[in-house]
Design an enzyme around this catalytic site. Structure first.
Site, mmCIF file in Angstrom:
data_model
loop_
_atom_site.group_PDB
_atom_site.id
_atom_site.type_symbol
_atom_site.label_atom_id
_atom_site.label_comp_id
_atom_site.label_asym_id
_atom_site.label_seq_id
_atom_site.Cartn_x
_atom_site.Cartn_y
_atom_site.Cartn_z
ATOM 1 N N GLU A 1 21.054 39.946 37.534
ATOM 2 C CA GLU A 1 22.063 40.787 38.165
ATOM 3 C C GLU A 1 21.443 41.931 38.961
ATOM 4 O OE1 GLU A 1 26.038 40.600 35.554
ATOM 5 O OE2 GLU A 1 24.286 41.196 34.378
ATOM 6 N N GLU B 1 25.621 34.227 29.777
ATOM 7 C CA GLU B 1 26.555 34.940 28.890
ATOM 8 C C GLU B 1 27.584 34.039 28.224
ATOM 9 O OE1 GLU B 1 24.757 37.907 31.668
ATOM 10 O OE2 GLU B 1 25.622 35.897 31.883
#
Length: 264
Positions: free
Chosen positions: A118, A138
């Site tokens: 990210e 995730e």
């Protein structure tokens, strides 16, 4: 700002190196072997980028990891231990490279997972070694990316590929990432630093004001209508037209010499 800036003291899991001669600063994730990112570290990373953005001797910032992996992601238990207020700042902190007015290069190798991916997506350039694997895992924890990963990725590769990466927690190897436009460049692992420094030197050669303007314009118009983007581009062009650097660039071109840009 100097290297004694309090924002660069007592850093958790990373260090900052400033090379004034090369006008380069490195933010180095330094918790090997996997450079796991803790929750407090995210606040400090934001502050470090803000400090380097104010450093007059720095033209380009490089984000890299110590060892064979960039980062395997965040400290998992930290999410359960953090307050809702802390969690709500995740995306803001990790977006610090994008807000930085200077060019930011992510030098990726090995694992580039979760928050490691990210924050790399928030950089302007991603140079990937052939060992790099990108992933947003995730879903395996019963979660979704929370620091802007799925949103930024969708802008780059589209919704179909983003669903494939996010909803299946897929690992994307360097070559595929380059083919999909995630990585700016792919190089042999041994050549990662040389390729990074070559890009630093290239970027330093451009006019600082024009670089800052281009970055802000492109970021600000990413979601804009075409007509709006063209209008804003025209205003930016007009302002740069009045800069000393533009005059120097034009004169240097006609005089067949290297321009001496001064950032104004």
């Amino acid at each position: 700002m100097t290297e004694t800036d309090p924002r660069l003291a007592g850093l958790d899991g990373f260090r900052v190196e400033v090379d004034a001669d090369r006008q380069r600063a490195d933010v180095v994730l330094d918790r090997p072997p996997f450079n796991v990112v803790t929750m407090p570290q995210r606040d400090q990373l934001r502050a470090a980028f803000e400090a380097l953005d104010e450093h007059d001797g720095v033209r380009v910032i490089v984000l890299r990891g110590e060892g064979e992996h960039f980062s395997s992601g965040g400290y998992i238990k930290g999410f359960l231990e953090s307050s809702p207020e802390t969690v709500s700042r995740l995306a803001w902190n990790i977006a610090a490279p994008a807000r930085c007015s200077k060019p930011v290069i992510a030098a990726n190798r090995g694992y580039c997972f979760g928050v490691g991916f990210e924050i790399s997506l928030a950089c302007d350039f991603r140079i990937a070694s052939e060992t790099t694997e990108y992933a947003l895992p995730e879903q395996r924890l019963g979660q979704i990316p929370g620091s802007g990963g799925s949103a930024r990725l969708q802008k780059i590769v589209g919704i179909t590929r983003t669903k494939d990466i996010v909803m299946r927690s897929r690992r994307i190897p360097a070559r595929q990432a380059y083919d999909w436009g995630i990585a700016t460049e792919i190089v042999a692992d041994a050549e990662l630093e040389a390729a990074t420094q070559a890009l630093v030197e290239e970027l330093v050669g451009f006019a600082p004001l024009a670089q800052r303007t281009a970055k802000k314009l492109l970021n600000d118009t990413e979601d804009a209508l075409l007509t709006t983007a063209i209008e804003l581009e025209g205003h930016c062009y007009s302002r740069l037209r009045m800069s000393d650097d533009f005059r120097e660039g034009v004169e240097a071109f006609h005089e067949k010499r290297k321009p001496a840009f001064r950032g104004r």
